[in-house]
Design a protein around this motif. Structure first.
Motif, mmCIF file in Angstrom:
data_model
loop_
_atom_site.group_PDB
_atom_site.id
_atom_site.type_symbol
_atom_site.label_atom_id
_atom_site.label_comp_id
_atom_site.label_asym_id
_atom_site.label_seq_id
_atom_site.Cartn_x
_atom_site.Cartn_y
_atom_site.Cartn_z
ATOM 1 N N ALA A 1 0.851 -1.181 0.000
ATOM 2 C CA ALA A 1 0.000 0.000 0.000
ATOM 3 C C ALA A 1 0.894 1.240 0.000
ATOM 4 O O ALA A 1 1.714 1.411 0.898
ATOM 5 C CB ALA A 1 -0.905 0.006 1.226
ATOM 6 N N VAL A 2 0.731 2.077 -1.007
ATOM 7 C CA VAL A 2 1.436 3.354 -1.060
ATOM 8 C C VAL A 2 0.464 4.415 -0.567
ATOM 9 O O VAL A 2 -0.548 4.687 -1.212
ATOM 10 C CB VAL A 2 1.925 3.668 -2.485
ATOM 11 C CG1 VAL A 2 2.562 5.057 -2.533
ATOM 12 C CG2 VAL A 2 2.934 2.617 -2.947
ATOM 13 N N VAL A 3 0.766 4.994 0.578
ATOM 14 C CA VAL A 3 -0.119 5.978 1.206
ATOM 15 C C VAL A 3 0.492 7.365 1.056
ATOM 16 O O VAL A 3 1.652 7.580 1.418
ATOM 17 C CB VAL A 3 -0.341 5.658 2.697
ATOM 18 C CG1 VAL A 3 -1.285 6.675 3.325
ATOM 19 C CG2 VAL A 3 -0.897 4.248 2.851
ATOM 20 N N THR A 4 -0.258 8.286 0.505
ATOM 21 C CA THR A 4 0.212 9.655 0.326
ATOM 22 C C THR A 4 -0.680 10.608 1.128
ATOM 23 O O THR A 4 -1.762 10.230 1.579
ATOM 24 C CB THR A 4 0.198 10.069 -1.150
ATOM 25 O OG1 THR A 4 -1.154 10.097 -1.618
ATOM 26 C CG2 THR A 4 0.992 9.082 -2.008
ATOM 27 N N ASP A 5 -0.209 11.841 1.284
ATOM 28 C CA ASP A 5 -1.005 12.828 2.025
ATOM 29 C C ASP A 5 -1.381 13.997 1.138
ATOM 30 O O ASP A 5 -1.257 15.151 1.506
ATOM 31 C CB ASP A 5 -0.249 13.310 3.258
ATOM 32 C CG ASP A 5 1.156 13.791 2.925
ATOM 33 O OD1 ASP A 5 1.478 13.915 1.726
ATOM 34 O OD2 ASP A 5 1.931 14.060 3.858
ATOM 35 N N GLY A 6 -1.831 13.678 -0.074
ATOM 36 C CA GLY A 6 -2.239 14.699 -1.017
ATOM 37 C C GLY A 6 -1.177 15.046 -2.034
ATOM 38 O O GLY A 6 -1.448 15.749 -3.011
ATOM 39 N N VAL A 7 0.043 14.557 -1.831
ATOM 40 C CA VAL A 7 1.140 14.788 -2.768
ATOM 41 C C VAL A 7 1.428 13.475 -3.482
ATOM 42 O O VAL A 7 1.615 12.441 -2.844
ATOM 43 C CB VAL A 7 2.395 15.289 -2.041
ATOM 44 C CG1 VAL A 7 3.533 15.504 -3.034
ATOM 45 C CG2 VAL A 7 2.094 16.573 -1.295
ATOM 46 N N THR A 8 1.472 13.521 -4.789
ATOM 47 C CA THR A 8 1.646 12.288 -5.554
ATOM 48 C C THR A 8 2.980 11.614 -5.276
ATOM 49 O O THR A 8 3.994 12.280 -5.017
ATOM 50 C CB THR A 8 1.539 12.580 -7.063
ATOM 51 O OG1 THR A 8 1.786 11.357 -7.786
ATOM 52 C CG2 THR A 8 2.557 13.613 -7.490
ATOM 53 N N ALA A 9 2.992 10.313 -5.337
ATOM 54 C CA ALA A 9 4.219 9.536 -5.196
ATOM 55 C C ALA A 9 4.919 9.375 -6.539
ATOM 56 O O ALA A 9 5.848 8.582 -6.669
ATOM 57 C CB ALA A 9 3.912 8.168 -4.599
ATOM 58 N N ASP B 1 -5.009 7.791 -0.498
ATOM 59 C CA ASP B 1 -4.816 9.188 -0.132
ATOM 60 C C ASP B 1 -5.214 9.378 1.326
ATOM 61 O O ASP B 1 -6.363 9.141 1.708
ATOM 62 C CB ASP B 1 -5.658 10.087 -1.040
ATOM 63 C CG ASP B 1 -5.344 11.565 -0.859
ATOM 64 O OD1 ASP B 1 -4.620 11.905 0.100
ATOM 65 O OD2 ASP B 1 -5.812 12.377 -1.678
ATOM 66 N N ALA B 2 -4.239 9.825 2.131
ATOM 67 C CA ALA B 2 -4.487 9.997 3.555
ATOM 68 C C ALA B 2 -4.723 11.453 3.932
ATOM 69 O O ALA B 2 -4.631 11.824 5.099
ATOM 70 C CB ALA B 2 -3.317 9.440 4.364
ATOM 71 N N ALA B 3 -5.020 12.298 2.948
ATOM 72 C CA ALA B 3 -5.281 13.703 3.249
ATOM 73 C C ALA B 3 -6.611 13.837 4.000
ATOM 74 O O ALA B 3 -7.557 13.080 3.768
ATOM 75 C CB ALA B 3 -5.317 14.521 1.957
ATOM 76 N N VAL C 1 1.572 9.072 9.738
ATOM 77 C CA VAL C 1 0.719 9.112 10.925
ATOM 78 C C VAL C 1 -0.570 8.328 10.677
ATOM 79 O O VAL C 1 -1.012 7.544 11.526
ATOM 80 C CB VAL C 1 0.408 10.571 11.304
ATOM 81 C CG1 VAL C 1 -0.619 10.626 12.430
ATOM 82 C CG2 VAL C 1 1.687 11.298 11.724
ATOM 83 N N ALA C 2 -1.182 8.519 9.514
ATOM 84 C CA ALA C 2 -2.403 7.791 9.189
ATOM 85 C C ALA C 2 -2.150 6.289 9.111
ATOM 86 O O ALA C 2 -2.958 5.484 9.560
ATOM 87 C CB ALA C 2 -2.978 8.304 7.867
ATOM 88 N N SER C 3 -1.007 5.923 8.546
ATOM 89 C CA SER C 3 -0.670 4.502 8.428
ATOM 90 C C SER C 3 -0.462 3.873 9.799
ATOM 91 O O SER C 3 -0.858 2.724 10.038
ATOM 92 C CB SER C 3 0.589 4.342 7.573
ATOM 93 O OG SER C 3 0.386 4.854 6.271
ATOM 94 N N LEU C 4 0.169 4.627 10.709
ATOM 95 C CA LEU C 4 0.327 4.119 12.074
ATOM 96 C C LEU C 4 -1.022 3.908 12.737
ATOM 97 O O LEU C 4 -1.242 2.916 13.440
ATOM 98 C CB LEU C 4 1.163 5.100 12.901
ATOM 99 C CG LEU C 4 2.678 5.054 12.767
ATOM 100 C CD1 LEU C 4 3.302 6.066 13.708
ATOM 101 C CD2 LEU C 4 3.205 3.660 13.065
ATOM 102 N N ALA C 5 -1.931 4.848 12.517
ATOM 103 C CA ALA C 5 -3.256 4.729 13.121
ATOM 104 C C ALA C 5 -3.995 3.500 12.599
ATOM 105 O O ALA C 5 -4.739 2.849 13.340
ATOM 106 C CB ALA C 5 -4.072 5.988 12.844
ATOM 107 N N ALA C 6 -3.779 3.192 11.314
ATOM 108 C CA ALA C 6 -4.412 1.989 10.744
ATOM 109 C C ALA C 6 -3.805 0.743 11.347
ATOM 110 O O ALA C 6 -4.502 -0.234 11.634
ATOM 111 C CB ALA C 6 -4.268 1.991 9.233
ATOM 112 N N GLY C 7 -2.486 0.754 11.531
ATOM 113 C CA GLY C 7 -1.787 -0.268 12.294
ATOM 114 C C GLY C 7 -1.965 -1.699 11.838
ATOM 115 O O GLY C 7 -2.202 -2.584 12.666
ATOM 116 N N VAL C 8 -1.846 -1.952 10.537
ATOM 117 C CA VAL C 8 -2.098 -3.315 10.073
ATOM 118 C C VAL C 8 -0.886 -4.003 9.446
ATOM 119 O O VAL C 8 -0.938 -5.196 9.155
ATOM 120 C CB VAL C 8 -3.246 -3.331 9.037
ATOM 121 C CG1 VAL C 8 -4.530 -2.805 9.656
ATOM 122 C CG2 VAL C 8 -2.880 -2.523 7.802
#
Length: 329
Positions: A4-12, A30-32, A63-70
Motif C-alpha cells: 500500500a502506497v499511502v500519500t497525504d495529497g502529494v503524488t508519489a 490518499d491519507a489527506a 501518521v495515518a498509516s500508524l493509526a491503521a496499524g495493520v
C-alpha cells in the motif's frame, strides 16, 4: 507482495507503477484530511485486500498509516522538518514519533539521512533512495524551445532565484529563463541591470519541461537547503549539465567538475563564475553534458528506484532479499 502506497495529497510520482512493473500488487491510498487512519483501517479490514507492507509518502501519510496499524511501515519523509525552525510543534512531534517506530526509513538524499541520524535513528534502519526520472520523457532528443543566444534555465520557486538573477551580471552574453519564479524577480532584474536577459514565465506542464531543458546550455538548481523535486536529474536526463549548491539531491546528483559544478549557497558571485566558465568552454560543457546524461540514465531511472524500494519493503517485513540493489548515489 501486496504494497500500500499511502500519500497525504502529494503524488508519489511514478513509483507505484514502477514497483507494479516488477510484478507486485501495489495500491495507492490518499491519507489527506481528518480521520484518515480510520478510513485506511476500515478499507483494509472490510475489503478483500490488505497490505503486507505500507510505504508512507510524507509525514501525514505515516501518521495515518500508524493509526491503521495493520502492517510494517516504510516511512519516506521527502523533507524532514523536525529540526527546522518555524515548523508547527505537532509536525515535529509526529516526525520524531515516526523516526522511532517505523520499521524502515527512506531518505531522499544523504543530507536527509544525516538529519535522521541526528534524530537518533540507527543507521541500519535508513536507506537513501532519491526520486527517479522518466528517462523516456526526459531525453536529449526531441523538440526544443527556440532561442537566439546562450541560455541558462531554472525551474521552480524559492529565495535562491534572487541569487541567480544577481549572478547573471557576470554572464553578459547569455539569457536566463526562469519557469515558475515569483514576479518580484522582475524588479530585482531591473535593479541589477539584467532585465533584458531575464525571462520570467509561469510554470509549464510537466510534458513541456523536456523542450525547455533541451533549449538550455546549463541548468541551475541552487537552493539554500535540501530541496524537494527532481529538477537536477530531469535536466541531466536531457543532457544538460547542472550548476547547483552542495545540498540535498543536488549534492548527490551532481558530481562536481564532471556532470556540472557545485557552488556555495548564498553566493551569487560563485554562481556567476561557474556559469560563465561553463558557457565559455564548449568542450568542457559538452563533456559535462555527456557525463550528466550517462549518470541520469544509470542511477535515476524509475525502475532502479523501484527495485531499491522493493528491497526496503522486503527488509521491513523480515523477508529475504534475493539480490542486493546497487547504490543509488
Amino acid at each position: 507482495m501486496r504494497i500500500a502506497v499511502v500519500t497525504d495529497g502529494v503524488t508519489a510520482g511514478e513509483l507505484p507503477a514502477a514497483v507494479t512493473g516488477l510484478g507486485h500488487d501495489v495500491r495507492e491510498y490518499d491519507a489527506a484530511g481528518k480521520r484518515a487512519g480510520e478510513r485506511l483501517a476500515t478499507a483494509w479490514a472490510d475489503g478483500d485486500w490488505a497490505p503486507e507492507v505500507i510505504y508512507a509518502h510524507g509525514w501525514a501519510a505515516g501518521v495515518a498509516s500508524l493509526a491503521a496499524g495493520v502492517a510494517p511501515l516504510v516511512q519516506a519523509f521527502h523533507g524532514i522538518r523536525a529540526t527546522a525552525e518555524g515548523v508547527p510543534d505537532d509536525r515535529r512531534a509526529y516526525e520524531r514519533l515516526l523516526c522511532r517506530v517505523a520499521d524502515r526509513l527512506v531518505a531522499g538524499s544523504t543530507d536527509e539521512a544525516g538529519e535522521l541520524l541526528r534524530l537518533g535513528v540507527p543507521r541500519a534502519r535508513i536507506t537513501v533512495i532519491p526520486p527517479g526520472v522518466d528517462c523516456d520523457l526526459f531525453t536529449p532528443v526531441g523538440e526544443s524551445q527556440p532561442r537566439s543566444r546562450p541560455r541558462v534555465l531554472a525551474t521552480g520557486d524559492g529565495p535562491w532565484l534572487a541569487d541567480l538573477v544577481r549572478a547573471m551580471r557576470m554572464v553578459p552574453d547569455a539569457e536566463c529563463v526562469i519557469l515558475g519564479g515569483p514576479p518580484t524577480l522582475a524588479g530585482l532584474a531591473e535593479r541589477c541591470h539584467v532585465a533584458d536577459r531575464i525571462v520570467l514565465r509561469r510554470a509549464v506542464p510537466r510534458a513541456e519541461l523536456p523542450g525547455w531543458y533541451r533549449s538550455a546550455d546549463v541548468a541551475v538548481c541552487a537552493p539554500w537547503r535540501d530541496p524537494s523535486g527532481s529538477a537536477p536529474i530531469e535536466a541531466m536526463a536531457c543532457g544538460v549539465p547542472v550548476v547547483g549548491t552542495a545540498t540535498g539531491l543536488v549534492r548527490d546528483a551532481v558530481i562536481d567538475g564532471l556532470t556540472g559544478e557545485l557552488v556555495p549557497a548564498h553566493d551569487p558571485r560563485a554562481l556567476g563564475v561557474a556559469l560563465r566558465a561553463l558557457l565559455g568552454d564548449d568542450v568542457r560543457r559538452f563533456t559535462a553534458a555527456t557525463a550528466a546524461l550517462d549518470r541520469a540514465r544509470q542511477v535515476y531511472p524509475w525502475w532502479r528506484v523501484a527495485d531499491r524500494t522493493l528491497v526496503v519493503c522486503l527488509e521491513a517485513c523480515g523477508l529475504p532479499v534475493r539480490v542486493e540493489a546497487d547504490s543509488m548515489i
